[in-house]
Motif scaffolding. Structure first.
Motif, PDB file in Angstrom:
ATOM      1  N   ASP A 134      -9.412 -15.327  34.598  1.00 23.57           N
ATOM      2  CA  ASP A 134      -9.493 -16.236  33.446  1.00 23.57           C
ATOM      3  C   ASP A 134     -10.858 -16.886  33.497  1.00 23.57           C
ATOM      4  O   ASP A 134     -11.167 -17.647  34.411  1.00 23.57           O
ATOM      5  CB  ASP A 134      -8.385 -17.287  33.523  1.00 23.57           C
ATOM      6  N   ARG A 135     -11.692 -16.589  32.514  1.00 25.10           N
ATOM      7  CA  ARG A 135     -13.060 -17.102  32.528  1.00 25.10           C
ATOM      8  C   ARG A 135     -13.278 -18.315  31.626  1.00 25.10           C
ATOM      9  O   ARG A 135     -14.385 -18.821  31.521  1.00 25.10           O
ATOM     10  CB  ARG A 135     -14.051 -16.002  32.198  1.00 25.10           C
ATOM     11  N   GLY A 136     -12.219 -18.773  30.955  1.00 23.89           N
ATOM     12  CA  GLY A 136     -12.372 -19.948  30.102  1.00 23.89           C
ATOM     13  C   GLY A 136     -12.954 -19.595  28.746  1.00 23.89           C
ATOM     14  O   GLY A 136     -12.946 -18.452  28.332  1.00 23.89           O
ATOM     15  N   ARG A 138     -11.837 -20.620  25.697  1.00 19.04           N
ATOM     16  CA  ARG A 138     -10.800 -20.268  24.741  1.00 19.04           C
ATOM     17  C   ARG A 138     -11.173 -20.719  23.326  1.00 19.04           C
ATOM     18  O   ARG A 138     -11.678 -21.819  23.119  1.00 19.04           O
ATOM     19  CB  ARG A 138      -9.487 -20.942  25.153  1.00 19.04           C
ATOM     20  N   ARG A 143      -2.742 -19.637  26.836  1.00 18.47           N
ATOM     21  CA  ARG A 143      -2.865 -19.942  28.264  1.00 18.47           C
ATOM     22  C   ARG A 143      -2.059 -18.927  29.053  1.00 18.47           C
ATOM     23  O   ARG A 143      -0.906 -18.652  28.723  1.00 18.47           O
ATOM     24  CB  ARG A 143      -2.340 -21.353  28.525  1.00 18.47           C
ATOM     25  N   VAL A 147      -2.233 -16.037  36.763  1.00 17.82           N
ATOM     26  CA  VAL A 147      -3.676 -15.860  36.838  1.00 17.82           C
ATOM     27  C   VAL A 147      -4.063 -15.406  38.232  1.00 17.82           C
ATOM     28  O   VAL A 147      -3.689 -16.043  39.222  1.00 17.82           O
ATOM     29  CB  VAL A 147      -4.422 -17.180  36.515  1.00 17.82           C
ATOM     30  N   LYS A 149      -7.434 -15.071  39.282  1.00 21.48           N
ATOM     31  CA  LYS A 149      -8.550 -15.910  39.696  1.00 21.48           C
ATOM     32  C   LYS A 149      -9.115 -16.616  38.477  1.00 21.48           C
ATOM     33  O   LYS A 149      -9.397 -15.986  37.462  1.00 21.48           O
ATOM     34  CB  LYS A 149      -9.639 -15.057  40.346  1.00 21.48           C
ATOM     35  N   ASN A 150      -9.262 -17.932  38.594  1.00 26.42           N
ATOM     36  CA  ASN A 150      -9.963 -18.707  37.575  1.00 26.42           C
ATOM     37  C   ASN A 150     -11.445 -18.641  37.880  1.00 26.42           C
ATOM     38  O   ASN A 150     -11.865 -18.951  38.996  1.00 26.42           O
ATOM     39  CB  ASN A 150      -9.491 -20.164  37.574  1.00 26.42           C
ATOM     40  N   PRO A 152     -14.660 -20.150  36.210  1.00 28.41           N
ATOM     41  CA  PRO A 152     -15.413 -20.894  35.201  1.00 28.41           C
ATOM     42  C   PRO A 152     -16.780 -20.233  35.005  1.00 28.41           C
ATOM     43  O   PRO A 152     -17.478 -19.961  35.979  1.00 28.41           O
ATOM     44  CB  PRO A 152     -15.563 -22.290  35.813  1.00 28.41           C
TER      45      PRO A 152
END
Length: 185
Positions: A134-136, A138, A143, A147, A149-150, A152
């Motif tokens: 999840d790279r942000g 949005r 959502r 996940v 790995k988050n 940013p």
């Protein structure tokens, strides 16, 4: 020149998928499940998760994949024609908990298209989302439920998932693209 940083290697990817499979089983006990991947890399990840979930539950878990090429909201504005894959949902989805799987969650538009495509095949009891990264950034209120790995990121960075089935290696890269020099033209 692009700079690449490995954020998940082969073993990290494997451990991450095992953890996600455990979370899926834990949060959906007693519910009939289907695992459905979004073409292209999401479908490969879905196959791996499907095997892990089926092994953990000892039950038959439905597996499918979705092509979203014509469900995208930018299909008419893309410079190239969309690459079309076949959708395989060879089971009724009505009443199932469907775990949609993708490699990277970014704006949410791909997931929106997948949900729209999915509902053309029936009405699941619930839809859950599993992503490897999840790279942000949005743009839609989407959502993930699971996940890996988050990550940013800035807008100048990309997350590139490479899988053995497509790229001959399992890894997730963070790719930084240097700012382009302004030019007169």
């Amino acid at each position: 020149m692009d700079q690449e940083k490995v954020v998940l290697d082969r073993d990290d990817v494997r451990r991450t998928l095992v953890r996600i499979a455990h979370e899926i089983v834990e949060h959906n006990q007693g519910q009939p499940l289907a695992v459905v991947g979004i073409h292209r890399r999401g479908a490969h990840l879905a196959r791996r998760l499907h095997a892990l979930v089926a092994e953990l539950t000892g039950e038959d878990v439905a597996l499918g994949d979705l092509d979203i090429a014509f469900y995208r909201d930018d299909v008419s504005t893309r410079p190239a024609a969309p690459v079309v894959h076949a959708t395989h949902l060879d089971f009724p989805i009505d009443g199932l908990t469907v775990v949609v799987v993708d490699d990277v969650l970014f704006t949410g538009r791909t997931v929106r298209a997948a949900i729209e495509a999915l509902f053309d095949y029936g009405r699941p009891a619930r839809v859950r989302l599993a992503v490897l990264a999840d790279r942000g950034h949005r743009e839609l209120p989407i959502r993930p439920d699971y996940v890996g790995k988050n990550l940013p990121t800035s807008r100048g960075e990309r997350v590139q998932v490479q899988l053995v089935e497509v790229d001959e290696v399992d890894q997730v890269l963070l790719v930084s693209t240097p700012e382009e020099e302004p030019h007169d033209g």
